[in-house]
Design a protein around this motif. Structure first.
Motif, PDB file in Angstrom:
ATOM      1  N   ARG A  97      16.651  35.985  -1.504  1.00  0.00           N
ATOM      2  CA  ARG A  97      15.374  35.330  -1.830  1.00  0.00           C
ATOM      3  C   ARG A  97      14.183  36.181  -1.419  1.00  0.00           C
ATOM      4  O   ARG A  97      13.163  36.228  -2.113  1.00  0.00           O
ATOM      5  CB  ARG A  97      15.299  33.956  -1.174  1.00  0.00           C
ATOM      6  N   GLN A 157      13.925  38.799  -4.145  1.00  0.00           N
ATOM      7  CA  GLN A 157      13.609  38.158  -5.430  1.00  0.00           C
ATOM      8  C   GLN A 157      12.158  37.694  -5.486  1.00  0.00           C
ATOM      9  O   GLN A 157      11.514  37.795  -6.523  1.00  0.00           O
ATOM     10  CB  GLN A 157      14.541  36.969  -5.667  1.00  0.00           C
ATOM     11  N   SER A 158      11.653  37.203  -4.381  1.00  0.00           N
ATOM     12  CA  SER A 158      10.280  36.686  -4.368  1.00  0.00           C
ATOM     13  C   SER A 158       9.245  37.783  -4.597  1.00  0.00           C
ATOM     14  O   SER A 158       8.109  37.497  -4.962  1.00  0.00           O
ATOM     15  CB  SER A 158       9.996  35.962  -3.053  1.00  0.00           C
ATOM     16  N   ARG A 159       9.627  39.034  -4.397  1.00  0.00           N
ATOM     17  CA  ARG A 159       8.700  40.154  -4.556  1.00  0.00           C
ATOM     18  C   ARG A 159       8.875  40.889  -5.886  1.00  0.00           C
ATOM     19  O   ARG A 159       8.204  41.869  -6.136  1.00  0.00           O
ATOM     20  CB  ARG A 159       8.870  41.127  -3.394  1.00  0.00           C
ATOM     21  N   LYS A 211       9.437  40.756 -10.303  1.00  0.00           N
ATOM     22  CA  LYS A 211       9.268  39.999 -11.543  1.00  0.00           C
ATOM     23  C   LYS A 211       9.718  40.892 -12.693  1.00  0.00           C
ATOM     24  O   LYS A 211       9.712  42.129 -12.599  1.00  0.00           O
ATOM     25  CB  LYS A 211       7.819  39.543 -11.720  1.00  0.00           C
TER      26      LYS A 211
END
Length: 177
Positions: free
Chosen positions: A36, A39-41, A43
């Motif tokens: 996570r 993934q959060s960083r 796109k």
């Protein structure tokens, strides 16, 4: 991370210890919190750098697809699609060069009074000086107008480039005449 110390420890490990360590690292990388965090960083469409194990180097890429446990990246240099672990993405621009820093230095028996040697000071500035005293663990150097006590392990030989050039000129001089 100090990879020199890590490698020093790994070189003392058995093959079984290394296998267990690899299993533990794999489990840690599969932890949802790690996934996570990466993934959060990311796109889709984002330009990234990723580590290619086979080349042992960073490559430039673009995120094409984000999956649950891995990411699909287009290699921008050769247009190959890679399915990578999220951990292979270099989000923080970390230097991937692993340098095993072995303490070189000079031994006590390799240094004499009057020798010109070099070292790096606390500010990582290159310094040179003449050996004026030999101690058990250090030498005392005269560097310009100050004296320095330096451990043998931090010393290196200094090559006198001007002297080398002068010797070449002297050797070549008789050929001209």
């Amino acid at each position: 991370m100090n990879f020199s110390e890590v490698f020093k420890t790994l070189n003392q490990a058995s093959a079984f210890d290394l296998f267990r360590l690899r299993a533990a690292i794999d489990r840690a990388l599969d932890e949802p919190s790690w996934l996570r965090a990466v993934q959060s960083r990311l796109k889709v469409g984002q330009a990234v750098q990723f580590f290619d194990l086979r080349a042992n180097a960073l490559k430039r890429g673009q995120v094409l697809e984000m999956r649950r446990k891995d990411v699909v990246v287009l290699d921008l240099d050769d247009a190959v699609r890679w399915v990578l672990s999220y951990a292979a993405i270099n989000l923080d621009g970390v230097d991937v060069q692993i340098r095993e820093q072995k303490l070189q230095g000079l031994g006590r028996n390799e240094v004499s009074l009057g020798d010109v040697v070099g070292f790096r000071d606390r500010d990582q500035q290159q310094r040179t000086g003449t050996v004026i005293r030999l101690n058990d663990k250090t030498v005392t150097l005269q560097c310009d107008k100050s004296q320095w006590r330096v451990a043998y392990a931090y010393l290196h030989r200094v090559v006198d480039v001007d002297g080398m050039v002068q010797d070449i000129v002297e050797l070549g001089a008789p050929l001209r005449g």
